[in-house]
Design a protein around this motif. Structure first.
Motif, PDB file in Angstrom:
ATOM      1  N   LEU A 123       0.815  -1.213   0.000  1.00 36.98           N
ATOM      2  CA  LEU A 123       0.000   0.000   0.000  1.00 36.98           C
ATOM      3  C   LEU A 123       0.852   1.267   0.000  1.00 36.98           C
ATOM      4  O   LEU A 123       0.496   2.256  -0.631  1.00 36.98           O
ATOM      5  CB  LEU A 123      -0.945  -0.005   1.203  1.00 36.98           C
ATOM      6  N   LEU A 124       1.952   1.232   0.719  1.00 34.98           N
ATOM      7  CA  LEU A 124       2.765   2.449   0.846  1.00 34.98           C
ATOM      8  C   LEU A 124       3.882   2.510  -0.185  1.00 34.98           C
ATOM      9  O   LEU A 124       4.548   3.539  -0.317  1.00 34.98           O
ATOM     10  CB  LEU A 124       3.327   2.568   2.260  1.00 34.98           C
ATOM     11  N   TYR A 173      -2.513   6.927   2.146  1.00 39.14           N
ATOM     12  CA  TYR A 173      -2.719   6.178   0.912  1.00 39.14           C
ATOM     13  C   TYR A 173      -3.683   6.992   0.055  1.00 39.14           C
ATOM     14  O   TYR A 173      -4.883   7.039   0.315  1.00 39.14           O
ATOM     15  CB  TYR A 173      -3.308   4.781   1.164  1.00 39.14           C
ATOM     16  N   ARG A 174      -3.160   7.686  -0.909  1.00 31.81           N
ATOM     17  CA  ARG A 174      -3.977   8.502  -1.822  1.00 31.81           C
ATOM     18  C   ARG A 174      -5.035   9.313  -1.079  1.00 31.81           C
ATOM     19  O   ARG A 174      -6.229   9.268  -1.413  1.00 31.81           O
ATOM     20  CB  ARG A 174      -4.648   7.625  -2.878  1.00 31.81           C
ATOM     21  N   LEU A 197      -3.731   5.852   6.760  1.00 30.90           N
ATOM     22  CA  LEU A 197      -3.391   4.425   6.816  1.00 30.90           C
ATOM     23  C   LEU A 197      -2.535   4.160   8.057  1.00 30.90           C
ATOM     24  O   LEU A 197      -1.578   4.888   8.321  1.00 30.90           O
ATOM     25  CB  LEU A 197      -2.633   4.034   5.550  1.00 30.90           C
TER      26      LEU A 197
END
Ligand code: URA
Length: 246
Positions: free
Chosen positions: A188-189, A205-206, A210
């Motif tokens: 994710l990162l 995350y966008r 997170l």
């Protein structure tokens, strides 16, 4: 630790902090270490061709298109040994998204993430902060197919599967993402995350906050870190509250 903390740890199935436990037979690797050596699975070249159930690009798919595409996916070698792909489970309007590593044997069999021992602990961890699988919670994995022998998915495998997770997040729009364990956090990162250093912080995350925490399977083996897992749960709960208040 407060009485409330102890009660909730008990609810997580982790027992009292001070309880003396038998030493594990062999020293377990720390969460930050690679859990297993990746093993390449030979898949004949034609099998690796992109097979999608619809012509739509993943980034624009509906839930149904995404589910059909993941079910038919043969983009990486993990498809060779799976019984079925495991997309995810839960409330598609959830505020909470928990992301694990990849399905294990039971998940592959049943088609649902976190239904084995680690899943039972995850359910208890959710209960400890007033959450329940399927109610305001969605659970997914970094890879949708079971890595053979429960090995850690390779970076190629997580990269190949990442658009599916990205589309799930886009469709869900959760208020908070929790990455359970290193493969989920790294996927994710998109960086070389170490759990010990990454926990207790709010990552991005966008545009979605997170939080990184330990994988339940790791906690089952490493009871000494249970107090840290409890701290992480409290941090998640506080972060969600702040998100709802603002
Ligand atoms: N471990 C995971 O990371 N995901 C599952 O679904 C089960 C075990």
């Amino acid at each position: 630790m407060s009485r409330e903390g102890e009660r909730l740890l008990h609810e997580m199935g982790l027992g009292p902090v001070w309880k003396l436990r038998a030493k594990p037979a062999a020293a377990m690797p720390p969460e930050d270490a690679a859990v297993a050596t990746p093993v390449a699975v030979a898949v004949p070249a034609p099998e690796l061709a992109a097979v999608t159930a619809t012509a739509a690009p993943v980034a624009t798919m509906s839930w149904d298109e995404l589910a059909a595409t993941v079910a038919a996916c043969r983009l990486c070698p993990l498809c060779a040994a799976r019984k079925q792909a495991v997309l995810g489970v839960g409330d598609r309007n959830a505020d909470w998204l928990f992301v694990g590593e990849g399905p294990g044997a039971e998940e592959d069999q049943r088609g649902e993430p976190f239904v084995g021992q680690a899943g039972k602990l995850l359910d208890n961890m959710l209960a400890a902060i007033g959450l329940k699988r399927g109610q305001d919670v969605y659970i997914a994995n970094a890879v949708k197919c079971r890595p053979p022998e429960n090995r850690t998915p390779t970076t190629e495998e997580t990269a190949t599967c990442r658009p599916y997770l990205a589309r799930q997040i886009e469709l869900l729009q959760p208020r908070l993402i929790v990455a359970l364990g290193r493969p989920a956090a790294q996927t994710l990162l998109q960086s070389d995350v170490k759990i010990a250093a990454a926990r207790g912080k709010i990552h991005d995350y966008r545009g979605i906050p997170l939080i990184v925490s330990y994988h339940p399977a790791y906690l089952l083996r490493t009871l000494l870190d249970k107090a840290k897992a409890w701290e992480d749960l409290c941090f998640m709960r506080r972060t969600m509250q702040t998100r709802k208040d603002t």
